[in-house]
Scaffold this motif. Sequence first.
Motif, PDB file in Angstrom:
ATOM      1  N   GLY A  43       7.723 -11.374  -0.246  1.00  0.00           N
ATOM      2  CA  GLY A  43       7.332 -11.354   1.156  1.00  0.00           C
ATOM      3  C   GLY A  43       6.950  -9.979   1.656  1.00  0.00           C
ATOM      4  N   ASP A  44       7.302  -8.907   0.930  1.00  0.00           N
ATOM      5  CA  ASP A  44       6.900  -7.561   1.340  1.00  0.00           C
ATOM      6  C   ASP A  44       5.389  -7.411   1.213  1.00  0.00           C
ATOM      7  OD1 ASP A  44       9.505  -6.907   1.796  1.00  0.00           O
ATOM      8  OD2 ASP A  44       9.751  -5.666  -0.014  1.00  0.00           O
ATOM      9  N   ARG A  45       4.832  -6.668   2.187  1.00  0.00           N
ATOM     10  CA  ARG A  45       3.413  -6.343   2.085  1.00  0.00           C
ATOM     11  C   ARG A  45       3.267  -5.032   1.326  1.00  0.00           C
ATOM     12  NH1 ARG A  45       0.963  -5.506   7.493  1.00  0.00           N
ATOM     13  NH2 ARG A  45      -0.948  -5.231   6.296  1.00  0.00           N
ATOM     14  N   VAL A  46       2.328  -5.032   0.382  1.00  0.00           N
ATOM     15  CA  VAL A  46       2.099  -3.834  -0.424  1.00  0.00           C
ATOM     16  C   VAL A  46       0.606  -3.521  -0.428  1.00  0.00           C
ATOM     17  CG1 VAL A  46       4.107  -4.256  -1.893  1.00  0.00           C
ATOM     18  CG2 VAL A  46       1.874  -5.168  -2.567  1.00  0.00           C
ATOM     19  N   VAL A  47       0.289  -2.243  -0.553  1.00  0.00           N
ATOM     20  CA  VAL A  47      -1.107  -1.809  -0.625  1.00  0.00           C
ATOM     21  C   VAL A  47      -1.626  -2.085  -2.029  1.00  0.00           C
ATOM     22  CG1 VAL A  47      -2.663   0.167  -0.506  1.00  0.00           C
ATOM     23  CG2 VAL A  47      -0.792  -0.051   1.138  1.00  0.00           C
ATOM     24  N   ILE A  48      -2.740  -2.789  -2.120  1.00  0.00           N
ATOM     25  CA  ILE A  48      -3.295  -3.131  -3.432  1.00  0.00           C
ATOM     26  C   ILE A  48      -4.642  -2.467  -3.693  1.00  0.00           C
ATOM     27  CG2 ILE A  48      -2.104  -5.344  -3.481  1.00  0.00           C
ATOM     28  CD1 ILE A  48      -4.804  -6.666  -2.801  1.00  0.00           C
ATOM     29  N   ARG A  49      -5.218  -1.839  -2.645  1.00  0.00           N
ATOM     30  CA  ARG A  49      -6.459  -1.096  -2.839  1.00  0.00           C
ATOM     31  C   ARG A  49      -6.463   0.096  -1.914  1.00  0.00           C
ATOM     32  NH1 ARG A  49     -12.203  -3.900  -1.802  1.00  0.00           N
ATOM     33  NH2 ARG A  49     -11.546  -3.527   0.348  1.00  0.00           N
ATOM     34  N   GLY A  50      -6.939   1.215  -2.451  1.00  0.00           N
ATOM     35  CA  GLY A  50      -6.955   2.425  -1.657  1.00  0.00           C
ATOM     36  C   GLY A  50      -5.633   3.162  -1.646  1.00  0.00           C
ATOM     37  N   ALA A  51      -4.767   2.896  -2.636  1.00  0.00           N
ATOM     38  CA  ALA A  51      -3.454   3.537  -2.666  1.00  0.00           C
ATOM     39  C   ALA A  51      -3.570   5.053  -2.746  1.00  0.00           C
ATOM     40  CB  ALA A  51      -2.641   2.999  -3.849  1.00  0.00           C
ATOM     41  N   ASP A  52      -4.627   5.562  -3.376  1.00  0.00           N
ATOM     42  CA  ASP A  52      -4.785   7.005  -3.496  1.00  0.00           C
ATOM     43  C   ASP A  52      -5.172   7.656  -2.180  1.00  0.00           C
ATOM     44  OD1 ASP A  52      -7.200   5.667  -3.560  1.00  0.00           O
ATOM     45  OD2 ASP A  52      -8.193   7.184  -4.801  1.00  0.00           O
ATOM     46  N   GLU A  53      -5.527   6.848  -1.168  1.00  0.00           N
ATOM     47  CA  GLU A  53      -5.903   7.388   0.130  1.00  0.00           C
ATOM     48  C   GLU A  53      -4.755   7.346   1.139  1.00  0.00           C
ATOM     49  OE1 GLU A  53      -9.278   5.233   1.507  1.00  0.00           O
ATOM     50  OE2 GLU A  53     -10.432   5.489  -0.345  1.00  0.00           O
ATOM     51  N   VAL A  54      -3.667   6.692   0.752  1.00  0.00           N
ATOM     52  CA  VAL A  54      -2.561   6.480   1.688  1.00  0.00           C
ATOM     53  C   VAL A  54      -1.570   7.642   1.588  1.00  0.00           C
ATOM     54  CG1 VAL A  54      -0.665   4.936   2.322  1.00  0.00           C
ATOM     55  CG2 VAL A  54      -2.847   3.991   1.528  1.00  0.00           C
ATOM     56  N   THR A  55      -1.006   8.019   2.736  1.00  0.00           N
ATOM     57  CA  THR A  55       0.064   9.014   2.791  1.00  0.00           C
ATOM     58  C   THR A  55       1.299   8.369   3.405  1.00  0.00           C
ATOM     59  OG1 THR A  55      -0.713   9.796   4.952  1.00  0.00           O
ATOM     60  CG2 THR A  55      -1.552  10.951   2.994  1.00  0.00           C
ATOM     61  N   ASP A  56       2.454   8.986   3.125  1.00  0.00           N
ATOM     62  CA  ASP A  56       3.718   8.440   3.612  1.00  0.00           C
ATOM     63  C   ASP A  56       3.742   8.417   5.135  1.00  0.00           C
ATOM     64  OD1 ASP A  56       6.130   7.297   3.311  1.00  0.00           O
ATOM     65  OD2 ASP A  56       7.203   9.099   2.718  1.00  0.00           O
ATOM     66  N   GLY A  57       4.050   7.267   5.694  1.00  0.00           N
ATOM     67  CA  GLY A  57       4.115   7.110   7.147  1.00  0.00           C
ATOM     68  C   GLY A  57       2.806   6.761   7.792  1.00  0.00           C
ATOM     69  N   GLN A  58       1.769   6.675   7.018  1.00  0.00           N
ATOM     70  CA  GLN A  58       0.441   6.352   7.586  1.00  0.00           C
ATOM     71  C   GLN A  58       0.419   4.911   8.105  1.00  0.00           C
ATOM     72  OE1 GLN A  58      -2.947   7.377   5.114  1.00  0.00           O
ATOM     73  NE2 GLN A  58      -3.957   5.452   5.677  1.00  0.00           N
ATOM     74  N   GLU A  59      -0.261   4.723   9.188  1.00  0.00           N
ATOM     75  CA  GLU A  59      -0.361   3.379   9.766  1.00  0.00           C
ATOM     76  C   GLU A  59      -1.302   2.523   8.933  1.00  0.00           C
ATOM     77  OE1 GLU A  59      -1.417   3.263  13.836  1.00  0.00           O
ATOM     78  OE2 GLU A  59       0.365   4.346  14.511  1.00  0.00           O
TER      79      GLU A  59
END
Length: 459
Positions: free
Chosen positions: A441-457
């Motif tokens: 049930g957790d949502r996880v990032v599956i594309r663009g993970a290299d663009e995400v930073t901790d705490g980003q909306e």
Amino acid sequence: MRRPHPPRPPRATRPRLLTVLVAVSVLMATTAASCGDEKSNVTSATAERSAVAEVIDAPATVTARAAATLTAPADGILASLRVQPGQRVKRGQVLAVVDSPSAQQRLRQSKEALIAAKRAGRGVGTGDLTGSRRGTDKAADEAFDVARDAANKIADEQLRDALLTQVISAQKQYAAAARSADQAVRSVQRGVAGLNSAVGALSSAQRLQAQQAYDLAKATVDALTLRAPIGGVVQPGGTPAGGGTGLDALLGGGQLPAGLDPSALAPAQAAPPPGVDDAIGAGGRVTAGAAILTIVDTGALGLAAEVDETDVLLVRPGLTATVELDAVTGAAYEATVRSVDVLPTSSARGGVTYRVRLALGAGKLGEGGPAPTPRPGMNAIVHLQVRQAVDAITVPASAVFSADGRDSVWVVRDGKADRAPVTVGVQGPDLVQILDGVQAGDRVVIRGADEVTDGQEVR
């Protein structure tokens, strides 16, 4: 995640089928959200419970259970050929007979020498003892050399070993008799024994030498009748050398093994020039060591697969696999791992692989009909199912990345990205099992993970 393997060379011109062994119980709902600048795009999905299987692909070659090449044990003429190419024969069946005048002549000469030795009296004088011993030794050495040379030209391993063992045994017996004769001669020369004892010992050595020479010559003549050491299908000539189609390759061996329990094994013969048939017909002239026939036991086909060192620890006997053949498009064959070699082999790409031996089962065509039986030496791809999880928490493989030496995923909590270290289990081609760090049930990032930073909306 498993580190990528070095690229493998293509094994066929046709595109390879993608193996999909993952059954997804619930479709993952995906949402797209924009974050950062307008060009960045992050996609998330929901971790679900589903089945996932980990599959290892490995190049392989179809192998025969056993093969044996029959060669001419001596120069001569192929007097008779009693089988046809493609004929199935039984073990022990007479396949061909070689007429060798030279071998027959040696047998006649040794028989005459044996008769003469048995009829010889004790008329050897004292001065002739040493010369007679030397002559006996020379005759014995010549007989042993001829017999050993003839045996080494026989391709049937069992017959060759038996003849070589006979030569070794004969040498040991003669050496013991020669020592006794030497001791008797020295005693006579020192005047401590009578002439009769020395002559008797020398005569015994001569008779033994003559008998052994006859026995060895007869064994060579007997070997001119070529019998099948194994049951199987006959093909003319030997096996081509090189190009992965030598006898060792057909048997699944690297260092020979071919591991596949060959009943008889012969070195691969040099291939004839293009356009030349290497088949020898009845009445044809043969030279010692020339390949006449090869018997291939196709009763139980197998596979010799090359598994990369990064994967081989996951492979064990009993694992099942599906197999694709380059020669049979759209067909799938069953296979089971029989053994995994302990020692590695060096691949042409410079990497390290281990040979995995499998039993090859029946195949089915895409429409469900039976697939044709493969032939030894055909190229294949083996899909080894090494691990499987039925009710596992899974995320798309693209969600997992490495950070600070650990596998991690971006989990979306309250609309913000939170990096979560995870433990990866079974790794399928599309899905990955998560043992801890993510819940269903957790949502996880599956594309663009290299663009995400901790705490980003992430919306």
